[in-house]
Design an enzyme around this catalytic site. Structure first.
Site, PDB file in Angstrom:
ATOM      1  N   ASP A  65      -8.230 -55.354 -11.197  1.00 31.03           N
ATOM      2  CA  ASP A  65      -7.774 -56.716 -11.447  1.00 31.03           C
ATOM      3  C   ASP A  65      -6.308 -56.894 -11.075  1.00 31.03           C
ATOM      4  O   ASP A  65      -5.555 -55.931 -10.946  1.00 31.03           O
ATOM      5  CB  ASP A  65      -7.942 -57.065 -12.932  1.00 31.03           C
ATOM      6  CG  ASP A  65      -9.378 -56.952 -13.407  1.00 31.03           C
ATOM      7  OD1 ASP A  65     -10.284 -57.180 -12.590  1.00 31.03           O
ATOM      8  OD2 ASP A  65      -9.586 -56.627 -14.595  1.00 31.03           O
ATOM      9  N   TYR A 127     -11.319 -44.529 -16.626  1.00 29.98           N
ATOM     10  CA  TYR A 127     -10.268 -45.525 -16.821  1.00 29.98           C
ATOM     11  C   TYR A 127      -9.484 -45.167 -18.069  1.00 29.98           C
ATOM     12  O   TYR A 127     -10.040 -44.661 -19.054  1.00 29.98           O
ATOM     13  CB  TYR A 127     -10.863 -46.929 -17.009  1.00 29.98           C
ATOM     14  CG  TYR A 127     -11.334 -47.597 -15.737  1.00 29.98           C
ATOM     15  CD1 TYR A 127     -10.457 -48.321 -14.945  1.00 29.98           C
ATOM     16  CD2 TYR A 127     -12.669 -47.510 -15.346  1.00 29.98           C
ATOM     17  CE1 TYR A 127     -10.896 -48.946 -13.783  1.00 29.98           C
ATOM     18  CE2 TYR A 127     -13.114 -48.134 -14.190  1.00 29.98           C
ATOM     19  CZ  TYR A 127     -12.220 -48.849 -13.414  1.00 29.98           C
ATOM     20  OH  TYR A 127     -12.661 -49.467 -12.281  1.00 29.98           O
TER      21      TYR A 127
END
Length: 274
Positions: A65, A127
């Protein structure tokens, strides 16, 4: 030293190449190429075209993002045959240092089979999400963490995070996206939390992640830490398979793509260095 030029050597013969990347997401509008905005993918494609004078299409293992970061992103592209990996790394980093002040770093490069694709060949990812829990934020952490003020119940959060391990339907934590996905069931082998001083980190390893899934999981766990939800309520949200039952998303600023997995490994020595 520049790479082979088509004008000097005729049409360049190209090889499939994997690039290991780290980047600071702050200057970019995300990974995906955009017409009028600077993105990680677009910047890399421009760098490859300028440095090696070849047509450039870069495929990433995922679309981070806007404002998110990476220390272990993997991309695949085609580069001139016969160019040593260390020269790929050196030349691209020289260009990226000049053009984006080193916000993108090519950590390594490797020849890969012709059917290798950074996204489609991926078997899993890790992540990490970083939170700074203190009223004062050092300047170097600006937009590199989620800056949370006040108190959090770290014990409740540590109890909540492991709920996500195993195979689950994560529909409650999948924001709608503008690209296709195949179902909402994913398997997480790790869902854990670590804290030291003002730093809280949550780490998620799985065979795949849905759009904004990690940011949505983190926001739900922090809500437990705020005392606005309970561990049992979080378990109910997971079982509901309904995005409307879950809270919003944590900011992109704290999200890092740490590692991408392939079988066999593309960069087997890199994980131990990070």
């Amino acid at each position: 030293m520049k790479g082979p030029k088509e004008g000097d050597h005729g049409e360049a013969e190209l090889r499939n190449t994997a690039l290991l990347l780290s980047y600071d997401g702050r200057p970019f509008h995300g990974w995906q190429r955009l017409r009028d905005q600077e993105t990680v993918q677009g910047t890399l494609e421009e760098a490859i075209a300028e440095v090696f004078d070849v047509p450039s299409v870069v495929a990433g293992s995922g679309r981070t993002d806007r404002g998110a970061h990476a220390v272990g992103q993997v991309a695949s592209t085609r580069l001139p045959l016969g160019l040593p990996s260390e020269e790929v790394v050196r030349q691209l980093n020289e260009y990226l240092q000049e053009t984006v002040d080193g916000a993108i770093i090519v950590e390594n490069a490797a020849n890969v089979p012709e059917d290798f694709h950074a996204l489609h060949s991926c078997t899993g990812k890790t992540y990490r999400y970083a939170i700074w829990l203190n009223d004062e934020l050092p300047p170097e952490y600006e937009r590199r963490v989620w800056h949370v003020h006040g108190d959090l119940d770290l014990g409740a959060m540590a109890e909540a995070v492991p709920l996500f391990e195993g195979e689950h339907d994560f529909a409650s934590f999948a924001s709608k996206s503008n690209f296709d996905r195949q179902g909402t069931v994913r398997w997480l082998s790790q869902s854990s939390m670590f804290s030291e001083g003002p730093v809280i980190e949550m780490v998620f390893t799985g065979n795949g992640f849905l759009y904004k899934m990690v940011r949505n999981l983190v926001r739900a766990v922090v809500r437990v830490g705020e005392g606005r939800s309970s561990v049992d309520e979080l378990a109910s949200i997971l079982k509901a398979k309904d995005r409307r039952k879950a809270p919003g998303s944590a900011p992109a600023s704290g999200l890092y793509l740490d590692e991408v997995y392939y079988a066999p490994p593309v960069f087997p020595d890199e994980a131990s260095r990070r």
